[in-house]
Design a protein around this motif. Structure first.
Motif, PDB file in Angstrom:
ATOM      1  N   VAL A   1       6.180  -2.482  -5.356  1.00  0.00           N
ATOM      2  CA  VAL A   1       7.362  -2.572  -4.505  1.00  0.00           C
ATOM      3  C   VAL A   1       8.571  -2.072  -5.279  1.00  0.00           C
ATOM      4  O   VAL A   1       8.853  -2.562  -6.378  1.00  0.00           O
ATOM      5  N   HIS A   2       9.281  -1.115  -4.706  1.00  0.00           N
ATOM      6  CA  HIS A   2      10.526  -0.609  -5.269  1.00  0.00           C
ATOM      7  C   HIS A   2      11.665  -1.078  -4.361  1.00  0.00           C
ATOM      8  O   HIS A   2      11.665  -0.786  -3.159  1.00  0.00           O
ATOM      9  N   VAL A   3      12.607  -1.795  -4.938  1.00  0.00           N
ATOM     10  CA  VAL A   3      13.733  -2.331  -4.181  1.00  0.00           C
ATOM     11  C   VAL A   3      14.988  -1.584  -4.605  1.00  0.00           C
ATOM     12  O   VAL A   3      15.329  -1.554  -5.798  1.00  0.00           O
ATOM     13  N   LEU A   4      15.665  -0.977  -3.638  1.00  0.00           N
ATOM     14  CA  LEU A   4      16.962  -0.351  -3.889  1.00  0.00           C
ATOM     15  C   LEU A   4      18.019  -1.368  -3.496  1.00  0.00           C
ATOM     16  O   LEU A   4      18.348  -1.528  -2.324  1.00  0.00           O
ATOM     17  N   GLY A   5      18.548  -2.087  -4.499  1.00  0.00           N
ATOM     18  CA  GLY A   5      19.489  -3.168  -4.248  1.00  0.00           C
ATOM     19  C   GLY A   5      20.921  -2.680  -4.248  1.00  0.00           C
ATOM     20  O   GLY A   5      21.415  -2.180  -5.254  1.00  0.00           O
ATOM     21  N   CYS A   6      21.600  -2.843  -3.119  1.00  0.00           N
ATOM     22  CA  CYS A   6      22.977  -2.368  -2.971  1.00  0.00           C
ATOM     23  C   CYS A   6      23.966  -3.508  -2.732  1.00  0.00           C
ATOM     24  O   CYS A   6      25.146  -3.359  -3.059  1.00  0.00           O
TER      25      CYS A   6
ATOM     26  N   LYS B   1       4.890 -10.307   0.433  1.00  0.00           N
ATOM     27  CA  LYS B   1       3.597 -10.062   1.046  1.00  0.00           C
ATOM     28  C   LYS B   1       3.007  -8.743   0.566  1.00  0.00           C
ATOM     29  O   LYS B   1       1.805  -8.649   0.263  1.00  0.00           O
ATOM     30  N   SER B   2       3.838  -7.710   0.463  1.00  0.00           N
ATOM     31  CA  SER B   2       3.339  -6.418  -0.006  1.00  0.00           C
ATOM     32  C   SER B   2       2.898  -6.487  -1.455  1.00  0.00           C
ATOM     33  O   SER B   2       1.882  -5.902  -1.841  1.00  0.00           O
TER      34      SER B   2
ATOM     35  N   PRO C   1      -0.824   2.533  -3.354  1.00  0.00           N
ATOM     36  CA  PRO C   1       0.062   2.214  -2.223  1.00  0.00           C
ATOM     37  C   PRO C   1       1.366   1.610  -2.729  1.00  0.00           C
ATOM     38  O   PRO C   1       1.393   0.885  -3.714  1.00  0.00           O
ATOM     39  N   ALA C   2       2.452   1.893  -2.023  1.00  0.00           N
ATOM     40  CA  ALA C   2       3.764   1.439  -2.462  1.00  0.00           C
ATOM     41  C   ALA C   2       4.606   1.068  -1.255  1.00  0.00           C
ATOM     42  O   ALA C   2       4.410   1.572  -0.147  1.00  0.00           O
ATOM     43  N   THR C   3       5.554   0.170  -1.497  1.00  0.00           N
ATOM     44  CA  THR C   3       6.528  -0.242  -0.496  1.00  0.00           C
ATOM     45  C   THR C   3       7.921  -0.045  -1.069  1.00  0.00           C
ATOM     46  O   THR C   3       8.196  -0.437  -2.204  1.00  0.00           O
TER      47      THR C   3
END
Length: 328
Positions: free
Chosen positions: A40-45, A32-33, A130-132
């Motif tokens: 969108v920046h995803v920090l995948g752990c 959605k963002s 804008p960022a998520t």
């Protein structure tokens, strides 16, 4: 799991549980963002990049966003110039901590602070517009970082210290965090909950998921809202109405009443003869007058018993009657 499920606005915390997982909702919010024009920046752990991107179409995974920024410069009070700047950025940027969280395979590219440095570096990589920032997950970060350090970093990452006028509308940063509620005690859960401005806890009934959304706004009372939803295969979010509980069918007035004692394995009703036999039966513990007389006055042919007692030489005999004060 409970989840557990913010921007220059806030940090959003999403607790989930084993029964109701929250990663699908996180991916729906990420989509959605991205479709709203945010990077969108995803920090995948916890999952690989391939697994996280699975289900997104090319408009999310491959397409870039074009930003145009304008700045007004006033050299003189009577003259103003507008400077345009065009910036291309990818919609979804995945920062992989899953494959090599401590950078052992690439020591030359390792961040000195490990996961903490990777988390702090996200604020510098958001760039313009804008960022998520999506954290998958806060539970993984809690197991590798002290809770106070993580809370301070999230607070700075969401820019909650900045004044409303310091942050431009196009530079707002929203932070989304997935939290596995059943893995943590009340201390870390309470700390992250107090930091979040929006808390989404997943649950459900009758196979349908629901989100209990707690909104916290400055100088306002917290509000709680329940929203029923479903997530489509392409991770689109579909809001639904509250499911109706299965109601009992109305009883038919013409339906004959059923005797609840019909199928019992024992009889609750006595016939007339059975009731007379029951009334005439003398129970063993009941003393009738005949039985009492027979016990007190034995017959001629019955043997009588006697008790003989010889006191010992060392017995302390009291000549006074111990029951002298009793009226017996």
């Amino acid at each position: 799991g409970s989840g557990a499920r913010r921007a220059a606005e806030a940090v959003a915390n999403g607790p989930d549980s084993v029964e109701w997982e929250g990663r699908s909702l996180l991916k729906a919010l990420v989509k959605k963002s991205a479709l709203c024009g945010e990077q969108v920046h995803v920090l995948g752990c916890e999952v690989s990049e391939e697994e996280f991107r699975e289900g997104f179409d090319s408009s999310i995974n491959n397409r870039s966003i074009l930003y145009h920024l304008s700045h007004q410069r006033s050299l003189k009070p009577s003259r103003q110039f507008i400077e345009w700047k065009w910036v291309f950025q990818r919609r979804l940027v995945y920062h992989d901590l899953f494959r090599d969280p401590l950078s052992w395979s690439k020591p030359g590219k390792a961040l000195p602070g490990g996961p903490l440095e990777a988390l702090r570096a996200l604020d510098k990589r958001t760039g313009s517009g804008p960022a998520t920032i999506a954290l998958d997950s806060l539970s993984w970060l809690l197991h590798h970082l002290p809770c106070p350090i993580l809370c301070q970093t999230l607070h700075a990452l969401s820019r909650q210290d900045s004044c409303p006028g310091d942050t431009l509308p196009g530079e707002q940063v929203r932070v989304l965090g997935l939290l596995h509620e059943e893995l943590h005690g009340p201390g870390p859960l309470g700390a992250l909950s107090s930091l979040a401005q929006t808390e989404v806890t997943l649950s459900g009934t009758m196979g349908q998921a629901s989100a209990h959304i707690l909104y916290r706004r400055p100088r306002q009372r917290p509000t709680l809202q329940t929203q029923w939803f479903s997530i489509l295969p392409d991770f689109s979010l579909e809001l639904q109405v509250e499911p109706l509980l299965e109601s009992q069918p109305p009883s038919d007035l013409h339906t004959p009443s059923v005797d609840p004692t019909t199928h019992l394995t024992f009889n609750l009703h006595l016939s007339k003869k059975e009731r007379e036999a029951k009334d005439s039966l003398t129970l063993p513990f009941q003393f009738s007058s005949e039985k009492q007389q027979a016990l007190l006055r034995p017959g001629l042919g019955q043997a009588t018993s006697h008790i003989f007692y010889e006191p010992d030489a060392y017995d302390d005999l009291d000549q006074e009657d111990p029951d002298d004060d009793l009226d017996v």
